[in-house]
Scaffold this active site. Structure first.
Site, PDB file in Angstrom:
ATOM      1  N   ASP A  46       1.036  -1.012   0.074  1.00 46.14           N
ATOM      2  CA  ASP A  46       0.514   0.057   0.263  1.00 46.14           C
ATOM      3  C   ASP A  46       0.909   1.055   0.199  1.00 46.14           C
ATOM      4  OD1 ASP A  46      -3.096  -0.764   1.528  1.00 46.14           O
ATOM      5  OD2 ASP A  46      -1.385  -2.243   1.868  1.00 46.14           O
ATOM      6  N   THR A 119      -7.505  -4.075   0.231  1.00 42.93           N
ATOM      7  CA  THR A 119      -5.573  -4.696   0.978  1.00 42.93           C
ATOM      8  C   THR A 119      -5.871  -6.112   1.763  1.00 42.93           C
ATOM      9  OG1 THR A 119      -4.926  -2.523   0.916  1.00 42.93           O
ATOM     10  CG2 THR A 119      -4.158  -4.246   2.911  1.00 42.93           C
TER      11      THR A 119
HETATM   12  N1  LIG Z   1     -15.695  -0.814   8.059  1.00 41.39           N
HETATM   13  C1  LIG Z   1     -14.181  -0.609   7.286  1.00 41.39           C
HETATM   14  N2  LIG Z   1     -13.655  -0.224   7.299  1.00 41.39           N
HETATM   15  C2  LIG Z   1     -12.551   0.437   7.237  1.00 41.39           C
HETATM   16  N3  LIG Z   1     -12.631   0.794   5.375  1.00 41.39           N
HETATM   17  C3  LIG Z   1     -13.120  -0.117   4.945  1.00 41.39           C
HETATM   18  C4  LIG Z   1     -14.311  -0.044   6.019  1.00 41.39           C
HETATM   19  N4  LIG Z   1     -15.142  -0.849   5.433  1.00 41.39           N
HETATM   20  C5  LIG Z   1     -15.197  -0.600   3.768  1.00 41.39           C
HETATM   21  N5  LIG Z   1     -14.091  -0.456   3.728  1.00 41.39           N
HETATM   22  C6  LIG Z   1     -13.161  -0.297   2.770  1.00 41.39           C
HETATM   23  O1  LIG Z   1     -13.674   0.349   1.536  1.00 41.39           O
HETATM   24  C7  LIG Z   1     -12.598  -0.817   0.542  1.00 41.39           C
HETATM   25  C8  LIG Z   1     -13.656  -1.593   0.014  1.00 41.39           C
HETATM   26  O2  LIG Z   1     -13.968  -2.047   1.263  1.00 41.39           O
HETATM   27  P1  LIG Z   1     -14.928  -4.408   1.142  1.00 41.39           P
HETATM   28  O3  LIG Z   1     -14.123  -4.975   0.769  1.00 41.39           O
HETATM   29  O4  LIG Z   1     -15.348  -4.401   2.344  1.00 41.39           O
HETATM   30  O5  LIG Z   1     -15.732  -3.714   0.005  1.00 41.39           O
HETATM   31  C9  LIG Z   1     -11.637  -1.190   1.038  1.00 41.39           C
HETATM   32  O6  LIG Z   1     -10.441  -0.947   0.596  1.00 41.39           O
HETATM   33  P2  LIG Z   1      -8.694  -0.819   0.725  1.00 41.39           P
HETATM   34  O7  LIG Z   1      -8.826  -2.431   0.733  1.00 41.39           O
HETATM   35  O8  LIG Z   1      -8.013   0.476  -0.037  1.00 41.39           O
HETATM   36  O9  LIG Z   1      -8.678   0.045   2.690  1.00 41.39           O
HETATM   37  C10 LIG Z   1     -11.729  -1.258   2.980  1.00 41.39           C
HETATM   38  O10 LIG Z   1     -10.788  -1.345   3.352  1.00 41.39           O
HETATM   39 MG   LIG Z   2      -7.525   0.657   3.232  1.00 42.48          MG
HETATM   40 MG   LIG Z   3      -6.389   0.421  -0.716  1.00 42.82          MG
END
Ligand SMILES: Nc1ncnc2c1ncn2[C@@H]1O[C@H](COP(=O)(O)O)[C@@H](OP(=O)(O)O)[C@H]1O
Ligand SMILES: [Mg+2]
Ligand SMILES: [Mg+2]
Ligand SMILES: [Mg+2]
Length: 299
Positions: A46, A119
């Site tokens: 990242d 991630t």
């Molecule tokens: N409750 C939460 N807390 C932190 N990040 C979240 C979250 N829900 C979704 N996200 C972030 O939104 C993106 C898509 O999430 P998901 O896979 O759950 O649909 C991911 O981005 P990153 O991987 O870039 O951090 C994820 O971390």
């Molecule tokens: Mg993230």
């Molecule tokens: Mg990210």
């Protein structure tokens, strides 16, 4: 023309950053850090991918505002200098800027950078869910974006692919499947599931639910016609998760908003979280909005 010039750099650096994600995965040393909250991780990939993307774009488009997900990256180091690339994409540069965006200057651009989307899945080796996202906004609206998928397979080979689009021009780099009339396949989170997310999905009565990691990967399902709606009725995603996908979906005639149908604003001074969730669809958009209970986010 400023927009296409900057977009051509965004596409080139997204692809380079994808190489960083592949190299660090191959090295096996991910350097996983917990940023706090639920499944909110960071890895060396990242940080290094963001270092490459942001230091390159700062050099290429110095008047643009650039906002990246990771806040502990130092752009003044020798490593940052060594990662700078001024490559541009000839695929982008061969298109002219759509008339409606031709007046936009470099200083009007806000670039939202998610160096590694998915991630949690990256740390689990679920490589197909991982993307690099760079979205460009102008006057608060998502206008252009690139989604790079480093492990996309063509005939069994992980060659990677680039999807990109500009509103008013179109979108490129994928195949959209013919979609049966009235079909309702919904895609949502796999690692940030909550009651409000489930309740919103249930009230749409989907034919099928696809749970995969990453906002970019879910946008791709909608773009290619493998899902009909991306629905996440919860806070959690941020502007860098949605800007690139929104721009591409809009370029194709679809829509992305919060779960109530309100526009998502991407100006330089907005707060980062998409507090009222995400809804994206290429068609039947109003159907999904009409099914979301007004108090869904209070659950
Ligand atoms: N409750 C939460 N807390 C932190 N990040 C979240 C979250 N829900 C979704 N996200 C972030 O939104 C993106 C898509 O999430 P998901 O896979 O759950 O649909 C991911 O981005 P990153 O991987 O870039 O951090 C994820 O971390
Ligand atoms: Mg993230
Ligand atoms: Mg990210
Ligand atoms: Mg993300």
């Amino acid at each position: 023309m400023a927009l296409m010039r900057t977009m051509s750099a965004c596409v080139a650096v997204a692809e380079k950053a994808g190489g960083v994600l592949r190299d660090i995965m191959t090295s096996g040393n991910l350097g996983i850090i917990d940023k706090g909250g639920i499944n909110n991780l960071q890895t060396l990939a990242d940080k290094k991918a963001q270092l490459l993307i942001v230091s390159s774009l700062m050099k290429h488009s110095p008047k643009a505002t650039i906002i990246g997900e990771e806040d502990d990256v130092d752009y003044t180091t020798e490593e940052a200098k060594s990662l700078i690339t001024l490559d541009t994409s000839s695929d982008v540069l061969q298109h002219s800027c759509p008339e409606s965006l031709a007046h936009i200057n470099e200083e009007d651009l806000v670039i939202w950078v998610d160096p590694l989307d998915g991630t949690k899945e990256y740390t689990e080796g679920r490589k197909q869910d991982v993307t690099v996202l760079i979205g460009i906004a102008a006057h608060g609206e998502a206008v252009a974006g690139v989604i790079y998928q480093p492990w996309y397979e063509v005939q069994g080979k992980e060659t990677g692919r680039t999807l990109w689009g500009v509103v008013g021009l179109g979108a490129f780099g994928f195949n959209r499947q013919p979609v049966p009339e009235g079909r309702k396949i919904i895609t949502t989170t796999r690692s940030h599931m909550q009651q409000s997310v489930q309740d919103a999905i249930d009230s749409c009565k989907p034919d099928k639910l696809i749970q995969i990691g990453g906002s970019g990967s879910k946008c791709i399902l909608v773009i290619e016609g493998l899902a009909d709606a991306y629905l996440f009725a919860s806070p959690g995603t941020k502007k860098w998760d949605t800007c690139a996908g929104e721009a591409i979906i809009k370029a194709l005639g679809g829509k992305m908003t919060d779960v109530f149908g309100n526009p998502i604003h991407y100006g330089a001074d907005v707060s980062y979280p998409n507090k009222t969730g995400v809804l994206a669809a290429m068609r039947d958009f109003d159907f999904y909005v009409s099914k979301i209970p007004a108090n869904i986010m209070d659950r």
